[in-house]
Design a protein around this motif. Structure first.
Motif, PDB file in Angstrom:
ATOM      1  N   TRP A  99      12.543   9.268 -11.886  1.00  0.00           N
ATOM      2  CA  TRP A  99      11.677   8.558 -13.647  1.00  0.00           C
ATOM      3  C   TRP A  99      11.106   9.496 -14.213  1.00  0.00           C
ATOM      4  CZ3 TRP A  99      11.077   4.724  -9.567  1.00  0.00           C
ATOM      5  CH2 TRP A  99      12.388   4.316 -10.065  1.00  0.00           C
ATOM      6  N   GLY A 100      10.962  10.809 -13.147  1.00  0.00           N
ATOM      7  CA  GLY A 100       9.961  11.558 -14.394  1.00  0.00           C
ATOM      8  C   GLY A 100      10.358  12.985 -13.597  1.00  0.00           C
ATOM      9  N   VAL A 101       9.880  13.996 -13.970  1.00  0.00           N
ATOM     10  CA  VAL A 101      10.487  15.575 -13.830  1.00  0.00           C
ATOM     11  C   VAL A 101      10.035  15.844 -12.417  1.00  0.00           C
ATOM     12  CG1 VAL A 101       9.877  16.339 -15.766  1.00  0.00           C
ATOM     13  CG2 VAL A 101       8.216  16.383 -14.824  1.00  0.00           C
ATOM     14  N   SER A 102      10.702  16.185 -11.443  1.00  0.00           N
ATOM     15  CA  SER A 102       9.824  16.885 -10.146  1.00  0.00           C
ATOM     16  C   SER A 102       9.073  17.734 -10.081  1.00  0.00           C
ATOM     17  CB  SER A 102      11.291  17.602  -9.301  1.00  0.00           C
ATOM     18  OG  SER A 102      11.355  18.489 -10.065  1.00  0.00           O
ATOM     19  N   GLN A 103       8.901  17.502  -8.651  1.00  0.00           N
ATOM     20  CA  GLN A 103       7.067  17.925  -8.569  1.00  0.00           C
ATOM     21  C   GLN A 103       7.744  19.621  -8.616  1.00  0.00           C
ATOM     22  OE1 GLN A 103       7.950  20.051  -4.965  1.00  0.00           O
ATOM     23  NE2 GLN A 103       5.049  21.158  -5.563  1.00  0.00           N
ATOM     24  N   HIS A 104       8.826  20.713  -7.985  1.00  0.00           N
ATOM     25  CA  HIS A 104       8.604  21.550  -8.586  1.00  0.00           C
ATOM     26  C   HIS A 104       8.959  22.089  -9.383  1.00  0.00           C
ATOM     27  CE1 HIS A 104      12.826  19.829  -7.827  1.00  0.00           C
ATOM     28  NE2 HIS A 104      13.426  20.716  -8.361  1.00  0.00           N
ATOM     29  N   PHE A 105       9.609  21.223 -10.838  1.00  0.00           N
ATOM     30  CA  PHE A 105       9.404  21.507 -11.782  1.00  0.00           C
ATOM     31  C   PHE A 105       8.122  22.103 -12.538  1.00  0.00           C
ATOM     32  CE2 PHE A 105       9.878  20.809 -16.406  1.00  0.00           C
ATOM     33  CZ  PHE A 105      10.691  22.012 -17.348  1.00  0.00           C
ATOM     34  N   LYS A 106       6.779  20.783 -11.865  1.00  0.00           N
ATOM     35  CA  LYS A 106       6.090  20.282 -12.162  1.00  0.00           C
ATOM     36  C   LYS A 106       4.466  21.788 -11.883  1.00  0.00           C
ATOM     37  CE  LYS A 106       2.472  17.950 -14.937  1.00  0.00           C
ATOM     38  NZ  LYS A 106       1.528  18.974 -14.586  1.00  0.00           N
ATOM     39  N   LEU A 134      20.574  12.287 -16.347  1.00  0.00           N
ATOM     40  CA  LEU A 134      19.872  10.800 -15.628  1.00  0.00           C
ATOM     41  C   LEU A 134      21.274   9.928 -15.298  1.00  0.00           C
ATOM     42  CD1 LEU A 134      19.574  11.508 -18.872  1.00  0.00           C
ATOM     43  CD2 LEU A 134      17.227   9.894 -18.320  1.00  0.00           C
ATOM     44  N   GLY A 135      20.729   9.587 -13.683  1.00  0.00           N
ATOM     45  CA  GLY A 135      21.750   8.747 -12.669  1.00  0.00           C
ATOM     46  C   GLY A 135      21.932   7.354 -13.491  1.00  0.00           C
ATOM     47  N   GLY A 136      20.878   7.042 -14.260  1.00  0.00           N
ATOM     48  CA  GLY A 136      21.172   5.375 -14.264  1.00  0.00           C
ATOM     49  C   GLY A 136      21.059   5.506 -15.941  1.00  0.00           C
ATOM     50  N   GLY A 137      21.076   4.018 -16.754  1.00  0.00           N
ATOM     51  CA  GLY A 137      20.893   4.386 -18.119  1.00  0.00           C
ATOM     52  C   GLY A 137      19.556   3.504 -18.612  1.00  0.00           C
ATOM     53  N   PHE A 138      19.879   4.534 -19.283  1.00  0.00           N
ATOM     54  CA  PHE A 138      17.904   3.845 -20.598  1.00  0.00           C
ATOM     55  C   PHE A 138      18.255   4.043 -21.625  1.00  0.00           C
ATOM     56  CE2 PHE A 138      17.701   7.144 -16.566  1.00  0.00           C
ATOM     57  CZ  PHE A 138      16.647   6.370 -15.715  1.00  0.00           C
ATOM     58  N   GLY A 146      13.292   3.183 -21.454  1.00  0.00           N
ATOM     59  CA  GLY A 146      11.974   3.261 -21.592  1.00  0.00           C
ATOM     60  C   GLY A 146      11.082   3.972 -20.378  1.00  0.00           C
ATOM     61  N   TRP A 147      12.112   4.210 -19.388  1.00  0.00           N
ATOM     62  CA  TRP A 147      11.455   4.253 -17.718  1.00  0.00           C
ATOM     63  C   TRP A 147      12.084   5.914 -17.704  1.00  0.00           C
ATOM     64  CZ3 TRP A 147      11.694   1.627 -12.856  1.00  0.00           C
ATOM     65  CH2 TRP A 147      11.066   0.071 -12.696  1.00  0.00           C
ATOM     66  N   ASP A 148      12.448   6.551 -18.701  1.00  0.00           N
ATOM     67  CA  ASP A 148      12.300   8.112 -18.391  1.00  0.00           C
ATOM     68  C   ASP A 148      11.296   8.745 -19.028  1.00  0.00           C
ATOM     69  OD1 ASP A 148      13.704  11.021 -18.555  1.00  0.00           O
ATOM     70  OD2 ASP A 148      14.609   9.888 -21.113  1.00  0.00           O
ATOM     71  N   HIS A 149      10.810   8.700 -18.279  1.00  0.00           N
ATOM     72  CA  HIS A 149       9.568   9.766 -18.265  1.00  0.00           C
ATOM     73  C   HIS A 149       8.883  11.710 -18.272  1.00  0.00           C
ATOM     74  CE1 HIS A 149       7.439   5.359 -18.045  1.00  0.00           C
ATOM     75  NE2 HIS A 149       7.676   5.447 -17.041  1.00  0.00           N
ATOM     76  N   ALA A 150      10.582  11.466 -18.194  1.00  0.00           N
ATOM     77  CA  ALA A 150      10.842  13.124 -18.333  1.00  0.00           C
ATOM     78  C   ALA A 150      11.649  13.730 -19.412  1.00  0.00           C
ATOM     79  CB  ALA A 150      11.784  13.653 -17.008  1.00  0.00           C
ATOM     80  N   THR A 151      11.724  12.980 -20.650  1.00  0.00           N
ATOM     81  CA  THR A 151      12.449  13.816 -21.608  1.00  0.00           C
ATOM     82  C   THR A 151      11.312  13.739 -22.266  1.00  0.00           C
ATOM     83  OG1 THR A 151      14.494  12.829 -21.695  1.00  0.00           O
ATOM     84  CG2 THR A 151      13.643  13.713 -22.983  1.00  0.00           C
ATOM     85  N   PRO A 152      10.423  13.555 -22.674  1.00  0.00           N
ATOM     86  CA  PRO A 152       9.703  13.126 -23.507  1.00  0.00           C
ATOM     87  C   PRO A 152       8.074  14.421 -22.959  1.00  0.00           C
ATOM     88  CG  PRO A 152       9.550  11.563 -22.942  1.00  0.00           C
ATOM     89  CD  PRO A 152      10.881  11.427 -22.144  1.00  0.00           C
ATOM     90  N   TYR A 153       8.012  14.490 -21.999  1.00  0.00           N
ATOM     91  CA  TYR A 153       7.335  15.960 -21.409  1.00  0.00           C
ATOM     92  C   TYR A 153       7.870  16.790 -21.902  1.00  0.00           C
ATOM     93  CZ  TYR A 153       4.980  18.531 -17.554  1.00  0.00           C
ATOM     94  OH  TYR A 153       4.646  19.710 -16.976  1.00  0.00           O
ATOM     95  N   LEU A 154       9.259  17.240 -21.136  1.00  0.00           N
ATOM     96  CA  LEU A 154       9.508  18.543 -21.285  1.00  0.00           C
ATOM     97  C   LEU A 154       9.925  18.741 -22.331  1.00  0.00           C
ATOM     98  CD1 LEU A 154      13.065  17.677 -18.674  1.00  0.00           C
ATOM     99  CD2 LEU A 154      11.204  19.022 -18.717  1.00  0.00           C
ATOM    100  N   GLU A 155      10.074  17.740 -23.787  1.00  0.00           N
ATOM    101  CA  GLU A 155      10.605  17.893 -25.015  1.00  0.00           C
ATOM    102  C   GLU A 155       8.650  18.300 -25.152  1.00  0.00           C
ATOM    103  OE1 GLU A 155      13.983  15.514 -26.769  1.00  0.00           O
ATOM    104  OE2 GLU A 155      11.986  14.801 -26.819  1.00  0.00           O
ATOM    105  N   ARG A 156       7.662  17.544 -25.218  1.00  0.00           N
ATOM    106  CA  ARG A 156       6.150  17.873 -25.507  1.00  0.00           C
ATOM    107  C   ARG A 156       6.183  19.861 -25.013  1.00  0.00           C
ATOM    108  NH1 ARG A 156       4.285  15.616 -29.286  1.00  0.00           N
ATOM    109  NH2 ARG A 156       3.816  13.486 -27.955  1.00  0.00           N
TER     110      ARG A 156
END
Length: 210
Positions: A99-106, A134-138, A146-156
Motif C-alpha cells: 500500500w505504499g512505496v518500497s524501502q528501496h525507492f524511498k 497496483l495488484g488490487g483495485g483501489f 484510499g489504501w493507495d498511499h504510493a501515488t499521492p507521494y510519488l506525485e508530490r
C-alpha cells in the motif's frame, strides 16, 4: 537528448510497471534514435539501506572529518541527483508494495534530496511519465479505496518538489490473472491493461512533443 528511466519492480521479468515503461520509452527512442537512455533499476540493484543516514550525518560534518561511509554516501547522492539534472525527460515506473512505496525507492528519493536539497527543482518543466502498477483495485467505491498511499507521494515528489511536467499512468488489478480469488475481475483487469498500454504509448509521444 537524454531519457532517464527508473524501475523499482523486484520482479523485472514479469513486471507490469516495466511493460508500461517499455511502451513509453519506445516512443521516445523511435523519435530520438541517437539519444541516450540512462537506466537505474532499484528493484534488482537496490541502494545501500544505510546510505541516507550516512549522507545526512555527513552533511553536518566538516568534509575533512567525514568517515569513508559518509563520503561514499555523499558521492552516491550526487550521482543520483546528477542523473535527474542531466535528463531531458524521464520515465519513472513504480509498483505499489504493501500500500505504499518500497524501502528501496524511498532510499533513492531520500538520497537525492540529501544531495540536492529539499527545494531544488531537479526536473523543473521537464516531461516525466510516472507509471504506477497496483495488484488490487483501489478505485472509488471499492473496499480498498484510499489504501493507495504510493501515488499521492510519488506525485508530490516528482511534480511538487522536483517541478516535473508530470503525466501519471495507473494500472490496477495486475494480480487478477494469477490470483484465483480475483478470477471474477479478470475481464476488467484485461480492459485496464489495454487502457494502460494505450495511455503509456500516448504519454511516450507526449515526451517527444515536449
Amino acid at each position: 537528448m537524454t531519457l532517464f528511466r527508473l524501475d523499482a519492480s523486484i520482479l523485472p521479468g514479469t513486471s507490469a510497471s516495466a511493460e508500461l515503461a517499455d511502451a513509453a520509452e519506445a516512443e521516445w527512442t523511435a523519435a530520438h534514435p541517437g539519444g541516450t537512455v540512462t537506466r537505474r533499476n532499484l528493484g534488482t540493484e537496490p541502494l545501500p539501506g544505510d546510505a541516507w543516514a550516512a549522507a545526512v550525518l555527513g552533511s553536518f560534518t566538516p568534509e575533512d572529518q567525514r568517515t569513508p561511509e559518509q563520503q561514499a554516501a555523499a558521492a552516491l547522492g550526487a550521482e543520483l541527483a546528477g542523473e535527474l539534472r542531466a535528463a531531458d525527460a524521464a520515465v519513472i515506473a513504480v509498483p505499489l508494495y504493501n500500500w505504499g512505496v518500497s524501502q528501496h525507492f524511498k532510499t533513492w528519493v531520500d538520497l537525492v534530496i540529501a544531495s540536492a536539497g529539499p527545494t531544488t527543482e531537479l526536473l523543473k518543466d521537464k516531461p516525466v511519465v510516472l507509471i504506477v502498477s497496483l495488484g488490487g483495485g483501489f478505485a472509488p467505491g471499492t473496499p480498498r479505496e484510499g489504501w493507495d498511499h504510493a501515488t499521492p507521494y510519488l506525485e508530490r515528489i516528482l511534480r511538487d518538489v522536483w517541478g516535473a511536467d508530470l503525466t501519471t499512468i495507473r494500472r490496477e488489478l495486475t494480480l487478477a490473472a494469477v490470483n484465483p480469488a480475483m478470477e471474477s475481475l479478470r475481464d476488467l483487469a484485461a480492459e485496464y491493461h489495454t487502457q494502460a498500454l494505450d495511455a503509456a504509448s500516448a504519454a511516450g509521444k507526449g515526451l517527444v512533443r515536449a
